[in-house]
Design a protein around this motif. Sequence first.
Motif, PDB file in Angstrom:
ATOM      1  N   ARG D 112       0.844  -1.197   0.000  1.00  0.00           N
ATOM      2  CA  ARG D 112       0.000   0.000   0.000  1.00  0.00           C
ATOM      3  C   ARG D 112       0.877   1.243   0.000  1.00  0.00           C
ATOM      4  NH1 ARG D 112      -3.760   2.496  -0.846  1.00  0.00           N
ATOM      5  NH2 ARG D 112      -5.520   3.174   0.426  1.00  0.00           N
ATOM      6  N   LEU D 164       5.409  -5.363 -11.787  1.00  0.00           N
ATOM      7  CA  LEU D 164       5.454  -4.634 -10.524  1.00  0.00           C
ATOM      8  C   LEU D 164       4.107  -3.983 -10.256  1.00  0.00           C
ATOM      9  CD1 LEU D 164       7.283  -3.602  -8.223  1.00  0.00           C
ATOM     10  CD2 LEU D 164       7.796  -1.603  -9.616  1.00  0.00           C
ATOM     11  N   GLY D 165       3.530  -3.419 -11.299  1.00  0.00           N
ATOM     12  CA  GLY D 165       2.226  -2.782 -11.166  1.00  0.00           C
ATOM     13  C   GLY D 165       1.178  -3.771 -10.701  1.00  0.00           C
ATOM     14  N   THR D 166       1.174  -4.938 -11.290  1.00  0.00           N
ATOM     15  CA  THR D 166       0.219  -5.965 -10.875  1.00  0.00           C
ATOM     16  C   THR D 166       0.339  -6.239  -9.388  1.00  0.00           C
ATOM     17  OG1 THR D 166       0.395  -7.006 -13.031  1.00  0.00           O
ATOM     18  CG2 THR D 166      -0.514  -8.325 -11.252  1.00  0.00           C
ATOM     19  N   ILE D 168       1.841  -4.480  -6.929  1.00  0.00           N
ATOM     20  CA  ILE D 168       1.519  -3.349  -6.069  1.00  0.00           C
ATOM     21  C   ILE D 168       0.021  -3.078  -6.051  1.00  0.00           C
ATOM     22  CG2 ILE D 168       1.699  -0.849  -5.870  1.00  0.00           C
ATOM     23  CD1 ILE D 168       4.563  -0.986  -6.570  1.00  0.00           C
ATOM     24  N   PHE D 169      -0.545  -3.045  -7.239  1.00  0.00           N
ATOM     25  CA  PHE D 169      -1.966  -2.719  -7.334  1.00  0.00           C
ATOM     26  C   PHE D 169      -2.821  -3.735  -6.587  1.00  0.00           C
ATOM     27  CE2 PHE D 169      -6.106  -3.033  -9.305  1.00  0.00           C
ATOM     28  CZ  PHE D 169      -6.500  -1.705  -9.418  1.00  0.00           C
ATOM     29  N   THR D 170      -2.542  -4.998  -6.814  1.00  0.00           N
ATOM     30  CA  THR D 170      -3.376  -6.033  -6.205  1.00  0.00           C
ATOM     31  C   THR D 170      -3.175  -6.089  -4.702  1.00  0.00           C
ATOM     32  OG1 THR D 170      -2.839  -7.300  -8.181  1.00  0.00           O
ATOM     33  CG2 THR D 170      -4.117  -8.401  -6.472  1.00  0.00           C
ATOM     34  N   LEU D 174      -5.730  -4.560  -1.657  1.00  0.00           N
ATOM     35  CA  LEU D 174      -6.204  -5.852  -1.159  1.00  0.00           C
ATOM     36  C   LEU D 174      -7.548  -5.782  -0.444  1.00  0.00           C
ATOM     37  CD1 LEU D 174      -5.353  -8.691  -1.272  1.00  0.00           C
ATOM     38  CD2 LEU D 174      -4.204  -8.474   0.917  1.00  0.00           C
TER      39      LEU D 174
END
Lengths: 216, 216, 216, 216
Positions: D112, D164-166, D168-170, D174
């Motif tokens: 986050r 990395l985006g996947t 971090i985003f997921t 969360l």
Amino acid sequence: MAEVDTTTRILDTAEVLFAERGFAETSLRTITGKAGVNLAAVNYHFGSKKALIQAVFSRYLDPFTARFHEALDALEARYHGRTVPLEALLESVAETALAVPAERNSLKVFMRLLGLAYSQAQGHLRRHIQQHYGDVFTRFTGLVRRATPDLPDAERFWRLHFVLGTAIFTLSGLDALKDIAEQDYAQQVSVRDLVRRLRPVVVAAMNAPLPDAART
Amino acid sequence: MAEVDTTTRILDTAEVLFAERGFAETSLRTITGKAGVNLAAVNYHFGSKKALIQAVFSRYLDPFTARFHEALDALEARYHGRTVPLEALLESVAETALAVPAERNSLKVFMRLLGLAYSQAQGHLRRHIQQHYGDVFTRFTGLVRRATPDLPDAERFWRLHFVLGTAIFTLSGLDALKDIAEQDYAQQVSVRDLVRRLRPVVVAAMNAPLPDAART
Amino acid sequence: MAEVDTTTRILDTAEVLFAERGFAETSLRTITGKAGVNLAAVNYHFGSKKALIQAVFSRYLDPFTARFHEALDALEARYHGRTVPLEALLESVAETALAVPAERNSLKVFMRLLGLAYSQAQGHLRRHIQQHYGDVFTRFTGLVRRATPDLPDAERFWRLHFVLGTAIFTLSGLDALKDIAEQDYAQQVSVRDLVRRLRPVVVAAMNAPLPDAART
Amino acid sequence: MAEVDTTTRILDTAEVLFAERGFAETSLRTITGKAGVNLAAVNYHFGSKKALIQAVFSRYLDPFTARFHEALDALEARYHGRTVPLEALLESVAETALAVPAERNSLKVFMRLLGLAYSQAQGHLRRHIQQHYGDVFTRFTGLVRRATPDLPDAERFWRLHFVLGTAIFTLSGLDALKDIAEQDYAQQVSVRDLVRRLRPVVVAAMNAPLPDAART
DNA sequence: GATGAATGAGAGTTCATTCAT
DNA sequence: GATGAATGAACTCTCATTCAT
């Protein structure tokens, strides 16, 4: 600078910072930070910020008062009983004022501090100075009175303050004025220079004719 | 006081408080509290404390500058082309300075503010004044130069500041000095009184003989 | 830009500023200032800052939703009843996403806003989006489900979000990443470029083998 | 919780609040209030809010960097000189990322925060991270390069960021995603679960075929 | 329909001072 | 004799919002 003790380090730093920025604008953090001592040291050694301010003044005024009394003693001795002429008295102030802070940051800082004492709120400071150093001023004005018998008391009072104002204002605002002077006349100015220039002006001011319709 | 708008109420209050305590010692909380307006009003109307300080000055200096230019115009017209004598010039300053703040809290506050502008850190203020009001001062010094052709430039520069210092210092420290004066001489002092007393002193100061070994 | 009305001016400005700095970091003062409208206009036209944020989204999502429904209609028509292949579905999202904001500040701003909607506190915004635009997403996931019958439901759910995350993260952080990319590879990147690069990656991600010991 | 010192208490509280609401939306008043410490404590211990934000990151990134370097050392040792396969490298990141914050609020908070670092204005933060933690990232990308010799540099760069985006985003979104997932599938999701699901997707994404007409 | 003025709440920061060690 | 840690109060400033006009 060798190793000086905490108290002195604080005083040295505070005096410069006070002169540069004024009292309220100088925080204890800045002082202790620059002095390399602990933040709590001021309160430990002096008790409070007010007390520190007064201590800074005392370090100048104590020797000034002592020397000035000596200088006046010498003058009175030389003239044994007769009136000391005004020029000699004024010369005496100037000499003492120049002599005392010679070893320190010099007259400029001292005058800057004096100016602050007048212009900043610090009521406690004015009281402190009047209480501890009023005597020598009273003695001085007494002598000036004898030297200017034709001047009404009120007139003399005000002229002394006019003249004091000139000195304090000029010498304390020295840096700002030097900036302007040097940019206008590309000329370096020293404190002694300024005092030399002040002399005839001060004498002329004290000896000026009385104002019209002086009601006093 | 009738109903005045917020901006004016803030200016009125700020000017008195600044004069009494200095800038740093006067918080926006105190100003807005005493003025009976919202704390955020200063920032809303002026943008920042600095801007408020400058606004307080402008309210004095704008009309002062305007009137002083007029006064100098009148003088130059009267003397059509010929040198305006020093006394007339000094008289002109004094008159303008007395006239402008007559309706307001008067000269004392104005001088106190000027004194602060010199002695307090407020670099921004000195810059602001020099920028906005430098012209009229330059014009004035030009006329003084013609009126005192025998005075070296540097000497004239310093004497003008000596004299300015006297005025600012005395008039701005008026309350403190009045206290002392009244307790010493049980005598009331008005601003006009003081200006009357200043006149011969100032003239004498400007006309004093040159200092020994004047290198300029 | 001709003369546009206040509401539009606010929306145009707000959308850019929100995308650049985030919601909390963009004050109404900044928006109205840059838009050249009155400070109170936002509250007047939209009611509150929250409502403005939602309006900014609606301006993108309303046409997006409409067009996406049309695109899915067309797809279903073309395959009359038979399963629409995954590639066609993904292609369809990409095309719609590229088409809608074409006339405006483009995809980058839209994605940036979407990213903010996820990552910033703004609970109200997530609720708003889910409420107003949940339908089209549900329809889309239904079609994806038919296209990937071998994928467990939970797995499909997560992979869609993985992929959504990639798109949002990359496209919304575009400026920062472009900085790094250009300094590393001295190479310009356009949004279309990036979408082209994303295509095979997204397909591969969706078609990746199931994880070991998938308990679902 | 026992008795922990003020600095730690502030960091613990700030990290949770930042993760929940973002930086701008979390006031120092909230942090210190919840932490049960004095409002001034943040400024005393960290100097500013910015510095606190950076300190929160450092507490994660310092051990992460250290461990990751060790993990890469171990990998290189195991393969003495030969190319480390991509799967091993990715596995290594995941393991380190899971191991480091295990004792703390866990990966979710960390991710986050990372997400915020990208998406929120906080330029100072991005600079701070790049400056202090750029090295380990550079080392990692170097190894990935050897492991994927057929991938053009630019393509590799973007895919790493896609991936990395996947993550971090997921992981950072969360909570929101869990809400949706659980309401759709009545199913609990743990972080380890998600990482397990991510693995094949990430590998597939990195190994996806090149896009058409790849100009690089 | 639109706005200038004003406001209450709350932001980050700095201050002089205290106190346990 | 001296200090690091901590504190309460006060600071300037910015915020979103309201309201009379």
